[in-house]
Design an enzyme around this catalytic site. Structure first.
Site, PDB file in Angstrom:
ATOM      1  N   ASP A  51       0.854  -1.194   0.000  1.00 43.14           N
ATOM      2  CA  ASP A  51       0.000   0.000   0.000  1.00 43.14           C
ATOM      3  C   ASP A  51       0.885   1.239   0.000  1.00 43.14           C
ATOM      4  OD1 ASP A  51      -2.964   0.961   0.522  1.00 43.14           O
ATOM      5  OD2 ASP A  51      -1.649   2.192   1.766  1.00 43.14           O
TER       6      ASP A  51
ATOM      7  N   ASN B 261      -2.469  12.947  -4.418  1.00 41.65           N
ATOM      8  CA  ASN B 261      -3.487  13.314  -5.411  1.00 41.65           C
ATOM      9  C   ASN B 261      -3.993  14.723  -5.195  1.00 41.65           C
ATOM     10  OD1 ASN B 261      -3.686  11.087  -7.140  1.00 41.65           O
ATOM     11  ND2 ASN B 261      -5.046   9.980  -5.763  1.00 41.65           N
TER      12      ASN B 261
ATOM     13  N   ASP C  84      -1.739   8.806 -10.998  1.00 42.19           N
ATOM     14  CA  ASP C  84      -1.791   7.681 -11.928  1.00 42.19           C
ATOM     15  C   ASP C  84      -0.393   7.284 -12.396  1.00 42.19           C
ATOM     16  OD1 ASP C  84      -4.509   7.677 -11.688  1.00 42.19           O
ATOM     17  OD2 ASP C  84      -4.903   8.671 -13.596  1.00 42.19           O
TER      18      ASP C  84
ATOM     19  N   GLU D 209      -4.743   2.412  -4.248  1.00 44.65           N
ATOM     20  CA  GLU D 209      -3.280   2.393  -4.209  1.00 44.65           C
ATOM     21  C   GLU D 209      -2.742   1.112  -3.591  1.00 44.65           C
ATOM     22  OE1 GLU D 209      -4.677   4.623  -0.482  1.00 44.65           O
ATOM     23  OE2 GLU D 209      -5.290   4.335  -2.570  1.00 44.65           O
TER      24      GLU D 209
END
Length: 409
Positions: free
Chosen positions: A250, A258, A267, A298
Site C-alpha cells: 500500500d 493526489n 496515476d 493504491e
C-alpha cells in the site's frame, strides 16, 4: 420502366463508390498492427503461397513475352518483382506487415486490371478466357487474404462481374466447354469468397472476445490483473494443496499526493510502482514467477508460490527496498485555481513515495479471503509502526486473531 431499370444500376454504382472510398481509406488510414504471433503466421503463409505460385506466374510472364505483349509483360513482371521484394523487407524489419499488405493489395489489383485489359484488347488471342478465370481466381484469393472482410466481397464481385461480362461480350459462342469453364470458375470464386470472409470474420470475433476477456481481467491503468483476474490466475497454482504467501503493498499517504499534485501524477506513480512489481514478480532462477494485481486504489497484491515464509519475507523486503531505490516522486504540481499554468510544468522536489508491505502465509486449501485478511493484518501492523516498512503474519496466526487486530486498529 426506365426508373425500374435505373434504380438497380444506381444502387450498384453507389455500392461501388462506397467500396472504393472504404478501400482508399483502408489504404491510407491507420490500423492496429498485428501481434507478433499473427505477423509470424502471415509471413510463413504468404511465403508458402508465393513459392507455390512462382512457377505459374513465371510461365505466364514467359508466354506474354513470346507473344509480344511487352506492356502487359512489364506490368506483370513489376507485380512479381514488387511482391518478391516485400518479403525480405518485412523479415529485416524495414517494412511493417500492415504496409506490406496494403502494397500487396495494390499490386494484385493492378495485375488483375492488366489481365482484364489484355483480354479486352485481344479477346482470347494471348490469354484464353479459361486461363483468365484461373488468374483472376488467384488474384481474388490474394485480395481476400490481405483486404479487410468488409471490402473483400465488394472487390471480388466487381472482378467477377467484369470477367463474366468479358466472356459474354468477347468470348463468342465457342461451345459448351467455355460455358462450363466460366461457371466453374465463378463457383470457385464464390466458395473462396465465402470461406475466406467467414474465416476473417471469425478471427475478428475471436480477437474481440479475447480483448473483452483481457479488459475483464486486467486493470486498465496499470495493466496488472484485477481481483477477478488474480483469482483466476492463482487458482491453477493452488491445485494439489500448494502453499504460498500473499504480499500486500500500500502506498503511504497517497491521498495527499493526489490532492497536492493532481490525479495525473497519482496515476503515473501507480504505473511506475506496477512496473517495479511486475518486473520483480517475474520468474528468476530458483524461484517461480509470482502473480501480481492491483487490488484497489493504491493497494497491490502479489501471490508468491513460495512455501518457505522466510524466503517470502526476504522477497517482500527486496521489493520494499527496490521501490525505495527507484526514488519515485511527484514531478508536477497541480495549478492553483484561478491562475492558469503557463509554459512548462513546474518541477517539484518533494519526498519520494514510500510503501508499507504486509506478508502473510497462505495455507493449503485455505480460502483466499482468509489468507488476505492475515496479510492485511500485517500491512496494518506496518502502518501502525510508522509506515515505510515490512511486517509479516505467519500462518499460525488464526483468523480470529487477525480479525481482532484489524478491529483494534
Amino acid at each position: 420502366m426506365k426508373h425500374r431499370t435505373a434504380f438497380p444500376v444506381l444502387r450498384a454504382l453507389s455500392l461501388f463508390r462506397a467500396s472504393a472510398g472504404a478501400l482508399v481509406a483502408w489504404l491510407l488510414g491507420d490500423q492496429q498492427p498485428d501481434s507478433p504471433e499473427t505477423a509470424r503466421v502471415k509471413i510463413h503463409s504468404y511465403a508458402f503461397a508465393l513459392v507455390a505460385a512462382a512457377p505459374g506466374l513465371l510461365l505466364i510472364l514467359a508466354s506474354l513475352l513470346r507473344q509480344g505483349a511487352y506492356f502487359y509483360a512489364a506490368l506483370h513482371g513489376a507485380v512479381i518483382l514488387g511482391v518478391a521484394l516485400m518479403f525480405p523487407l518485412v523479415l529485416l524489419g524495414r517494412m511493417s506487415m500492415l504496409l506490406a499488405e496494403r502494397v500487396l493489395a495494390v499490386l494484385l489489383t493492378l495485375g488483375g486490371g492488366g489481365f482484364l485489359l489484355l483480354c479486352a484488347h485481344a479477346p482470347g488471342q494471348i490469354i484464353g478466357f479459361d486461363l483468365l478465370g484461373n488468374i483472376l481466381l488467384f488474384i481474388v484469393a490474394g485480395l481476400l487474404l490481405v483486404v479487410p472482410a468488409r471490402l473483400s466481397i465488394s472487390i471480388s464481385l466487381c472482378l467477377l462481374a467484369v470477367y463474366r461480362l468479358e466472356v459474354w461480350r468477347l468470348g463468342g459462342d465457342s461451345g459448351s466447354s467455355l460455358v462450363l469453364a466460366q461457371w466453374v470458375n465463378i463457383g470457385m470464386f464464390a466458395l473462396l469468397m465465402v470461406g475466406v470472409v467467414m474465416r476473417q470474420t471469425l478471427a475478428q470475433q475471436a480477437g474481440r472476445v479475447h480483448l473483452l476477456q483481457e479488459l475483464a481481467l486486467r486493470d486498465t491503468l496499470t495493466g496488472l490483473l484485477n481481483r477477478r483476474g488474480f483469482e483466476e490466475a492463482v487458482a491453477p497454482l493452488r491445485r494439489g494443496g500448494q502453499s504460498g504467501a500473499l504480499i500486500v503493498l500500500d502506498i503511504d499517504d497517497f491521498k495527499p499526493i493526489n490532492d497536492t499534485h493532481g490525479h495525473i501524477e497519482g496515476d503515473r506513480i501507480l504505473e511506475e510502482l506496477a512496473d517495479v512489481l511486475h518486473r520483480l514478480a517475474a520468474e528468476t532462477p530458483g524461484r517461480r514467477a509470482g502473480v501480481c494485481a492491483r487490488w484497489g486504489g493504491e493497494e497491490f497484491l502479489l501471490y508468491l508460490p513460495e512455501p518457505d515464509m522466510n524466503l517470502a519475507l526476504e522477497f517482500a523486503r527486496l521489493l520494499h527496498a527496490e521501490i525505495g531505490a527507484q526514488r519515485v516522486r511527484p514531478k508536477t504540481a497541480r495549478p492553483q485555481s484561478g491562475r492558469p499554468q503557463t509554459g512548462r510544468p513546474q518541477a517539484v522536489t518533494g519526498d519520494a513515495v514510500t510503501v508499507s508491505v504486509g506478508v502473510g502465509g497462505w495455507r493449503p486449501e485455505e480460502p483466499l479471503h482468509h489468507a488476505f485478511l492475515r496479510a492485511d493484518t500485517a500491512l496494518y501492523d506496518a502502518k501502525r509502526a510508522g509506515k515505510n516498512c515490512v511486517r509479516a503474519a505467519f500462518p499460525h496466526v488464526s483468523l480470529e486473531a487477525a480479525t481482532a487486530a484489524l478491529s483494534s486498529g
